[in-house]
Scaffold this active site. Structure first.
Site, PDB file in Angstrom:
ATOM      1  NE  ARG A  50     -35.205  36.679 -33.052  1.00  0.00           N
ATOM      2  CZ  ARG A  50     -34.150  36.500 -32.282  1.00  0.00           C
ATOM      3  NH1 ARG A  50     -34.223  35.787 -31.148  1.00  0.00           N
ATOM      4  NH2 ARG A  50     -32.990  37.026 -32.570  1.00  0.00           N
ATOM      5  CD  GLN A 200     -35.889  41.131 -33.414  1.00  0.00           C
ATOM      6  OE1 GLN A 200     -35.847  42.359 -33.365  1.00  0.00           O
ATOM      7  NE2 GLN A 200     -36.085  40.482 -34.550  1.00  0.00           N
ATOM      8  CG  ASP A 241     -29.067  36.915 -39.204  1.00  0.00           C
ATOM      9  OD1 ASP A 241     -28.767  37.890 -38.488  1.00  0.00           O
ATOM     10  OD2 ASP A 241     -29.995  36.134 -38.938  1.00  0.00           O
ATOM     11  CE  LYS A 252     -33.353  41.710 -36.805  1.00  0.00           C
ATOM     12  NZ  LYS A 252     -34.434  41.546 -37.816  1.00  0.00           N
TER      13      LYS A 252
HETATM   14  O1  MRU Z   1     -34.683  38.771 -37.486  1.00  0.00           O
HETATM   15  P1  MRU Z   1     -34.008  37.933 -36.440  1.00  0.00           P
HETATM   16  O2  MRU Z   1     -34.522  38.211 -35.065  1.00  0.00           O
HETATM   17  O3  MRU Z   1     -34.010  36.455 -36.785  1.00  0.00           O
HETATM   18  O4  MRU Z   1     -32.513  38.442 -36.502  1.00  0.00           O
HETATM   19  C1  MRU Z   1     -31.601  37.905 -35.606  1.00  0.00           C
HETATM   20  C2  MRU Z   1     -30.253  38.462 -35.643  1.00  0.00           C
HETATM   21  O5  MRU Z   1     -29.931  39.324 -36.429  1.00  0.00           O
HETATM   22  C3  MRU Z   1     -29.268  37.808 -34.727  1.00  0.00           C
HETATM   23  O6  MRU Z   1     -28.331  38.718 -34.267  1.00  0.00           O
HETATM   24  C4  MRU Z   1     -28.562  36.693 -35.513  1.00  0.00           C
HETATM   25  O7  MRU Z   1     -29.495  35.847 -36.106  1.00  0.00           O
HETATM   26  C5  MRU Z   1     -27.652  35.902 -34.661  1.00  0.00           C
HETATM   27  S1  MRU Z   1     -28.517  34.817 -33.567  1.00  0.00           S
HETATM   28  C6  MRU Z   1     -27.366  33.921 -32.761  1.00  0.00           C
END
Ligand code: MRU
Length: 351
Positions: A50, A200, A241, A252
């Site tokens: 992820r 996370q 994202d 997130k």
């Molecule tokens: O659901 P996830 O754990 O994939 O979400 C991750 C995030 O929101 C991170 O902050 C984002 O992907 C940036 S990773 C460099």
């Protein structure tokens, strides 16, 4: 077994793709091998891999592995099957644009080499996946340098979710500056939101930063306000994202709340990410698809005993959108973009 060091690793001699299963961290550092489309889809969907850039890198290697398994000598049939696999993989998670970006790059590579013998075409796909991963390392390094230029010795920084090496390739985006600072002996104090509901921040960010020699303090998400009020936070650094053309940014769930708090306390709020996360085709945050996830993640996952009645209704969006008006600057590998973002991001794409 030797401890795995790379979140995504392709062993060319064994022709095998491995990822560190992030759902097992921090308790266990274990690699799993991805061989089938179903395993790959599940690995992304279930967050074994992820973080926006990491999902893109992983998908690129997945398509190479899947291409190797396509037996037909017919070029058109090969391409059709690869496109079908790509479409399925792309459906695993909707919000991070890096997934569809990497898949598009891999399909374009397959098309560009369609006239070549099978082995040459496969080698081109392999090289492209390696290139995507290598480029990410370079981008993270550059983002980390730009990010660090915004901080000074002794600063406190609050971060939300995980945007470190596990979510990318090396260093990370939002967490990269902290690791770079530690390498250089520069002292920072990082507050890591635990990041409900999937944790996370607790499971991955505090683990990576602690191991990287960074002074990190884990807090619950609802404690961000008090650490800001105490004067312990001089900047917020978060990943992304998808960044829309006007600067609205999906990250997130909970990120937008941090940005609103930061504005209240007059703390600069920085979004850090590679240009592959900027989606100029998406006009604003209203057009960013937000993933809804399984209510069990709120009710039972990560807990020894259920945290809610089984029949209780849940709303579990994985991301939210931070309005561009709350963002001080967007830090990319090509430089730091400040408002007005629409013009700045468009100019960045031209570079
Ligand atoms: O659901 P996830 O754990 O994939 O979400 C991750 C995030 O929101 C991170 O902050 C984002 O992907 C940036 S990773 C460099």
């Amino acid at each position: 077994m030797e401890k795995p060091t790379k979140n995504i690793r392709y062993d060319k001699a064994a022709e095998a793709l491995y990822i560190i299963d992030q759902t097992l961290l921090p308790g266990q550092e274990r690699e799993i091998r991805l061989e089938t489309l179903e395993q790959m889809y599940d690995a992304i969907k279930l967050l074994r891999v992820r973080g926006a850039p990491a999902i893109g890198i992983c998908a690129a290697y997945c398509l190479y592995v899947l291409a190797r398994g396509i037996e037909t000598p017919d070029a058109a049939a090969f391409e059709q099957t690869l496109e079908k696999y790509a479409g399925e993989l792309n459906g695993s998670r909707p919000t991070a644009v890096n997934l569809s970006w990497a898949i598009r790059v891999m399909l374009e590579t397959a098309r560009a080499h369609r006239q070549e013998p099978r082995e040459a075409l496969l080698e081109a796909l392999y090289q492209k996946a390696v290139e995507i991963q290598q480029e990410d390392i370079a981008m993270c390094r550059a983002i980390s340098e730009y990010g660090l230029s915004l901080l000074k010795e002794g600063d406190g920084v609050l971060t939300h979710c995980n945007a470190g090496p596990l979510a990318t390739s090396r260093y990370g985006t939002a967490q990269g500056p902290f690791l770079l600072a530690a390498e250089r002996g520069m002292k920072l104090r990082v507050f890591s939101d635990e990041t409900r509901p999937l944790l996370q921040g607790a499971r991955l960010t505090s683990y990576e930063l602690q191991r990287g020699g960074v002074d990190v303090t884990l807090i619950c998400d609802n404690m961000a306000s008090i650490v800001m009020k105490n004067g312990w936070v001089q900047a917020c650094f978060v990943g992304c994202d998808r960044v829309a053309a006007n600067g609205d940014t999906a990250n997130k769930i909970g990120t937008s709340g941090v940005a609103i708090l930061a504005k209240h306390y007059g703390i600069p709020f920085y979004v850090l990410g590679p240009t592959s996360t900027i989606d100029l085709g998406c006009p604003d945050g209203e057009h960013i698809p937000i993933e809804l996830r399984d209510p069990e993640e709120i009710k039972t996952l990560w807990y020894k005993t259920p945290m809610a009645l089984p029949e209780v209704k849940c709303y579990n969006p994985a991301f939210d959108v931070t309005d561009h008006t709350l963002i001080t600057a967007i830090v990319t590998e090509k430089g730091i973009v400040r408002p007005p973002f629409r013009e700045g991001l468009a100019a960045l794409a031209e570079r």
